[in-house]
Design a protein around this motif. Sequence first.
Motif, short mmCIF file in Angstrom:
data_model
loop_
_atom_site.label_atom_id
_atom_site.label_comp_id
_atom_site.label_asym_id
_atom_site.label_seq_id
_atom_site.Cartn_x
_atom_site.Cartn_y
_atom_site.Cartn_z
N ASN A 104 0.84 -1.20 0.00
CA ASN A 104 0.00 0.00 0.00
C ASN A 104 0.88 1.25 0.00
O ASN A 104 1.39 1.66 1.04
CB ASN A 104 -0.92 -0.02 1.23
CG ASN A 104 -1.94 1.09 1.23
OD1 ASN A 104 -1.68 2.20 0.77
ND2 ASN A 104 -3.12 0.82 1.77
N GLN A 105 1.06 1.85 -1.17
CA GLN A 105 1.93 3.00 -1.30
C GLN A 105 1.44 4.18 -0.46
O GLN A 105 2.23 4.92 0.13
CB GLN A 105 2.03 3.43 -2.78
CG GLN A 105 2.97 4.60 -3.03
CD GLN A 105 4.42 4.28 -2.72
OE1 GLN A 105 4.93 3.25 -3.14
NE2 GLN A 105 5.09 5.16 -1.98
N GLU A 106 0.12 4.36 -0.42
CA GLU A 106 -0.43 5.49 0.34
C GLU A 106 -0.08 5.39 1.83
O GLU A 106 0.21 6.39 2.47
CB GLU A 106 -1.95 5.55 0.18
CG GLU A 106 -2.60 6.73 0.91
CD GLU A 106 -4.10 6.78 0.75
OE1 GLU A 106 -4.74 7.69 1.29
OE2 GLU A 106 -4.65 5.88 0.06
N ASN A 109 3.36 6.67 2.12
CA ASN A 109 3.40 8.11 1.93
C ASN A 109 2.96 8.84 3.19
O ASN A 109 3.50 9.90 3.53
CB ASN A 109 2.49 8.53 0.77
CG ASN A 109 2.96 7.99 -0.57
OD1 ASN A 109 4.11 7.58 -0.72
ND2 ASN A 109 2.07 7.99 -1.55
N LYS A 142 4.49 -2.72 -3.23
CA LYS A 142 4.46 -1.39 -3.85
C LYS A 142 5.54 -0.48 -3.27
O LYS A 142 5.92 0.52 -3.89
CB LYS A 142 3.09 -0.73 -3.63
CG LYS A 142 1.91 -1.46 -4.26
CD LYS A 142 1.96 -1.42 -5.77
CE LYS A 142 0.64 -1.89 -6.38
NZ LYS A 142 0.33 -3.30 -5.98
N VAL A 143 6.03 -0.83 -2.07
CA VAL A 143 7.03 0.00 -1.39
C VAL A 143 8.34 -0.76 -1.33
O VAL A 143 8.45 -1.80 -0.66
CB VAL A 143 6.57 0.36 0.04
CG1 VAL A 143 7.60 1.28 0.70
CG2 VAL A 143 5.19 1.01 0.03
#
Length: 229
Positions: A104-106, A109, A142-143
Amino acid sequence: MSNEDLKYEVINDSKQHDLFFKLIIIGNSGVGKSYLTLKAIKNQFDKSSISTFGITNENFFVKINGDIIRLQIWDTCGQEKFRSLLRSFYRNSSLAIIVYAIDNQESFNDVQIWLNEIKTESNPDIDIILVGNKVDLADQRKVDKEKAEKFFGDNNLSLFMETSAKTGFNAENLFIKAAEILYKKDRKLKLDNSAVFSKEPYIHEGIKIQGNDDIDNDNENKRKKKCDC
């Protein structure tokens, strides 16, 4: 003190302890904070068993070099409506764990937002651990681990590790390492004669949540409401 000098033993429960620290686990909803805690303490991963009402707590006991350390783990729901409740818990914690999910990139972030909150609201000497959870979903990553390691280094955090609440990878080890960080700091402060950590360093009255419901440090009857933690 080197790691080789330390002898560890995880304890299921203890009525007595030599050192007591509070730590808080934060991060976006859905990154697996509650599952990670449950896996480390009870070796369970059962989505049907997780229902967190705002903020709950569990205890993790580990003996290091003969000293029993009690970590009181404040597990927070990442939902926005509970964010205003965290300020007191930030101030009363010795260590914070920021969790994101590697798929989960969000959530990664937003680690910067959580870090800014900690630095604004907590004690200036709080230790911070960065955790990338859900490594069992490596095929959906994703990370990049290297990116997270750079963030860890650039922000001078205390520790970075990846975990899996599902498989148990590094789940228990996360809290052992947290205890080690606090144990070493306690020893150093005592040796330096610059400060002494109390065995009960943080004592506060319960936080009011939604009317007259209290969350107290030793309240075993936690109010719970389902959310995706």
